[in-house]
Scaffold this active site. Structure first.
Site: not given
Ligand code: G6Q
Length: 544
Positions: A204, A210, A265-266, A351, A382, A510
Site C-alpha cells: 500500500k 521487507e 491493509g488487513r 492488529e 494430537h 517500521k
Molecule cells: C495492515 C497493516 C500492515 C501492513 C503491512 C504492509 O493492516 O497496516 O500489516 O499491511 O505492514 O504494508 P504495505 O502494504 O504498506 O507494504
C-alpha cells in the site's frame, strides 16, 4: 473507571456472570431440550451454533443492551456511509465499498466508479495472463506468479488463494514471499524460470522495507537470469496506493493497480491486493468471493441485532473476554485448504483490537483483543487439545467446518466430521469422576489402578465453543466467512470504544529498524542503546 465499566448494563452483566459461572454447560443442555434451536443462527448455507457457550436468554438480552448502549447500530451506519471512523488517521474504513454494487460515498464523492475501474483492470489483466496474450519476454505463457508483500499485503491473498485450491486454473502456480529472510525468496526463485515468472509487488505504502528488499532482489535475479531492463515492464506489476514510489522503483505506472487510503491493509484482499487470487482462480471466482462478502455486509447492515451473525459472534467474544476473563482464543478449521486461516485471523483480530487506548485517549480499564491462535483441527487434536480439555488456562474456540469436501476421497470427510463433533461435545460435557470410574471398571482395570488414575481421567468440560458450518468452501462462502470475522472485529471495537482501523504498533517496528540497520553496516562497537541491545548488536557484529 471508564463510563463503560460503570454503566448499569456492564454491572448487570457482572452480576449475571456470577450466576452463569455456577452453571455447567452440561446442565444448561439438560435443562432445555431446545437449546440448539434457541442459540444458533442461519445465514444462507452457513450455520452458527453458539449453544455450547455459557449463555441463556438473559445473557443475550444483556449483551444486546450493551451493544445498544454503545450505539452499535449508529457505528455500523457510520462505517457504511464512509464517515471517517478511523479517527487517528483521519480516514474512512470503507472496505465494504470494494464488494458493493451500489454507490458509496466519502466526502460526498462516489468511490464506486474507481472501484469498478480497477476491478475491470484486474479482469482484463488476469484474462490476458491466463490466455497467454500477456506473456513473458520469450513469448511463453506465464506459469508462476510471485506475490511480494507482507502483513495485509500478504496474509489475506495468501490465505484465500490457498483456501480456493480446488479452483486453481491449471498451468499457473502462485507463490507468496513475505519474509525478508532471504531463505524464502531464494528457495522459491531457484525453482522458477524468469521467462515465465510474473512478479506482483504488493505494498500500500510502497515504503515497507521487507517488501522493497525482496522486490529489489527479485529484480536482480530476473536481470541476472536472462531478463533485460526493458522486459521488467512485462514481468513486474505493482499494487499500491503510492504511484510516485512505484515509478521510482522502475515499474511503469501502466502496470500499476491502485487502491486507496480508505482501505486498511488487513481489509484489502478485496481490492487489487487480491490480484494474485484473481490470477490463480480466475476473475469469475474473485467476483464470487466479493458477492459472498457483499451478502454478509447486507446482513450485517440490515438484520436486527439479535439475528445478526457478526453481532452475536462479537458479543459472545465480549462475554468470554470481559466477564469470564478468557484471554486466549483458538480458531480450528476442519478443512485442509484453510491452513492459513488462523494466521490471517491473528492479524485481523489482534492488529485491529489489540489496543488499550479508547477513542477519547483514556487508557481502558477492561480487556480487549485476546491472543488469537489456531491450527487445522485434526492436527491440533494430537498436539494442544490436551490443554483445551484439561489445562489450567481457559481458552474459547471457534470450529470452522464444511459439510461437504471438495475431495470425496474414501471415507476421509466422514472421519473429519466425526472428529469435530466428538471434540466439541467432549469440550462441553467433560467426563465426571463417576464416568471415568465406570469406564475403567468396564475395562476390568483393578481397583487400585482405578483409584490412582481417576483424577487424571476426569475432564472438567464446560469449555466454550462456537461452531460455524458452511455447505462447502466455495469462493462465495469463503467471502461471507471472512466478512463475518471482519464485522465481528468491528462489533467488538465498538463495545470496547477503540479504533480497530489504525496500527501504531506496526508503525513502530517500521521506524525502529532504520537506525539499527545503519549500525550493523560496520564493525564499530555500538554504545547508544541499553546494555542488552548494545550487547546483542555487538555480539551479532562479531559473529556475522
Ligand atoms: C495492515 C497493516 C500492515 C501492513 C503491512 C504492509 O493492516 O497496516 O500489516 O499491511 O505492514 O504494508 P504495505 O502494504 O504498506 O507494504
Amino acid at each position: 473507571m471508564s463510563l463503560l465499566t460503570q454503566s448499569p448494563v456492564w454491572r448487570a452483566l457482572q452480576t449475571h456472570h456470577k450466576a452463569m459461572a455456577q452453571r455447567h454447560l452440561r446442565e444448561l443442555f439438560q435443562q432445555d431440550a431446545r437449546r440448539f434451536e434457541k442459540f444458533s443462527l442461519l445465514f444462507n448455507d452457513m450455520l452458527m451454533d453458539y449453544s455450547k457457550q455459557p449463555v441463556d436468554q438473559e445473557t443475550i438480552d444483556l449483551l444486546l443492551a450493551l451493544a445498544r448502549q454503545q450505539k452499535l447500530e449508529d457505528w455500523i451506519a457510520r462505517m457504511f456511509s464512509g464517515d471517517k471512523i478511523n479517527i487517528t488517521e483521519h480516514r474512512a474504513a470503507l472496505h465494504v465499498a470494494l464488494r458493493s454494487e451500489q454507490s458509496m460515498f466519502i466526502d460526498g464523492a462516489d468511490v464506486m466508479p474507481e472501484v469498478k475501474r480497477v476491478l475491470k483492470q484486474m479482469e482484463h489483466f488476469s484474462v490476458a495472463v491466463q490466455s497467454g496474450i500477456r506473456c513473458g519476454y520469450s513469448g511463453e505463457t506465464f506459469t508462476d506468479i510471485v506475490n511480494i508483500g507482507i502483513g495485509g499485503s500478504d496474509l489475506g491473498p495468501a490465505m484465500v488463494t490457498e483456501a480456493l485450491k480446488p479452483y486453481w486454473i491449471s498451468g499457473i502456480t502462485p507463490h507468496f514471499i513475505s519474509n525478508v529472510d532471504g531463505a524464502q525468496l531464494s528457495q522459491v526463485l531457484q525453482r522458477l524460470n524468469p521467462a515465465t515468472t510474473l512478479f506482483i509487488i504488493s505494498s500500500k505504502t510502497f515504503t515497507t522495507q521487507e517488501t522493497l528488499v525482496n522486490a529489489h532482489s527479485a529484480r536482480q535475479w530476473f536481470l541476472s537470469r536472462g531478463g533485460s531492463e526493458k522486459d521488467i515492464a512485462h514481468h513486474f506489476v505493482a499494487v499500491s496506493a503510492n504511484r510516485a514510489a512505484v515509478e521510482k522503483f522502475g515499474i511503469d505506472p501502466e502496470n500499476m493497480f491502485v487502491f486507496w487510503d480508505w482501505v486498511g491493509g488487513r481489509y484489502s484482499l478485496w481490492s487489487a491486493i487480491g490480484l494474485p487470487i484473481a490470477l490463480t482462480v480466475g476473475m469469475g471466482n474473485f467476483y464470487a468471493l466479493l458477492a459472498g462478502a457483499r451478502e454478509m455486509d447486507r446482513h450485517f447492515a440490515t438484520v436486527p441485532l439479535d439475528k445478526n451473525l457478526p453481532v452475536i459472534l462479537g458479543l459472545i467474544g465480549v462475554w468470554q473476554i470481559n466477564f469470564f476473563g478468557i484471554s486466549s482464543h483458538v480458531v480450528l478449521p476442519y478443512d485442509q485448504s484453510m491452513h492459513r486461516f488462523p494466521a490471517y485471523l491473528q492479524q485481523l483480530e489482534m492488529e485491529s483490537n489489540g489496543k488499550r487506548i479508547a477513542h477519547d485517549g483514556d487508557t481502558v480499564d477492561y480487556a480487549t483483543s485476546p491472543v488469537v491462535w489456531g491450527e487445522l483441527g485434526a492436527n491440533g487434536q494430537h498436539a494442544f487439545y490436551q490443554l483445551l480439555h484439561q489445562g489450567t488456562q481457559p481458552v474459547s474456540a471457534d470450529f470452522l467446518v464444511p459439510c461437504q469436501s471438495h475431495y470425496p476421497f474414501g471415507d476421509h470427510h466422514r472421519v473429519v466430521l466425526a472428529n469435530f463433533l466428538a471434540q466439541t461435545e467432549a469440550l462441553m460435557k467433560g467426563k465426571t469422576e463417576q464416568e471415568a470410574r465406570a469406564e475403567m471398571t468396564s475395562q476390568s482395570i483393578d481397583a487400585e489402578t482405578i483409584r490412582q488414575l481417576t483424577p487424571h481421567k476426569i475432564f472438567p468440560g464446560n469449555r466454550p465453543t462456537t461452531s460455524i458450518l458452511f455447505k462447502k468452501l466455495t469462493p462465495k462462502s469463503l467471502g461471507s466467512l471472512i466478512a463475518l470475522y471482519e464485522h465481528k472485529v468491528f462489533v467488538q471495537s465498538v463495545i470496547w470504544n477503540i479504533n480497530p482501523f489504525d496500527q501504531w504498533g506496526v508503525e513502530l517496528g517500521k521506524q525502529l529498524v532504520g537506525k539499527i540497520l545503519t549500525e550493523l553496516e560496520n564493525h564499530v562497537p555500538v554504545t547508544s542503546h541499553d546494555s542488552s541491545t548494545n550487547g546483542l548488536i555487538n555480539h551479532l557484529k562479531a559473529n556475522r
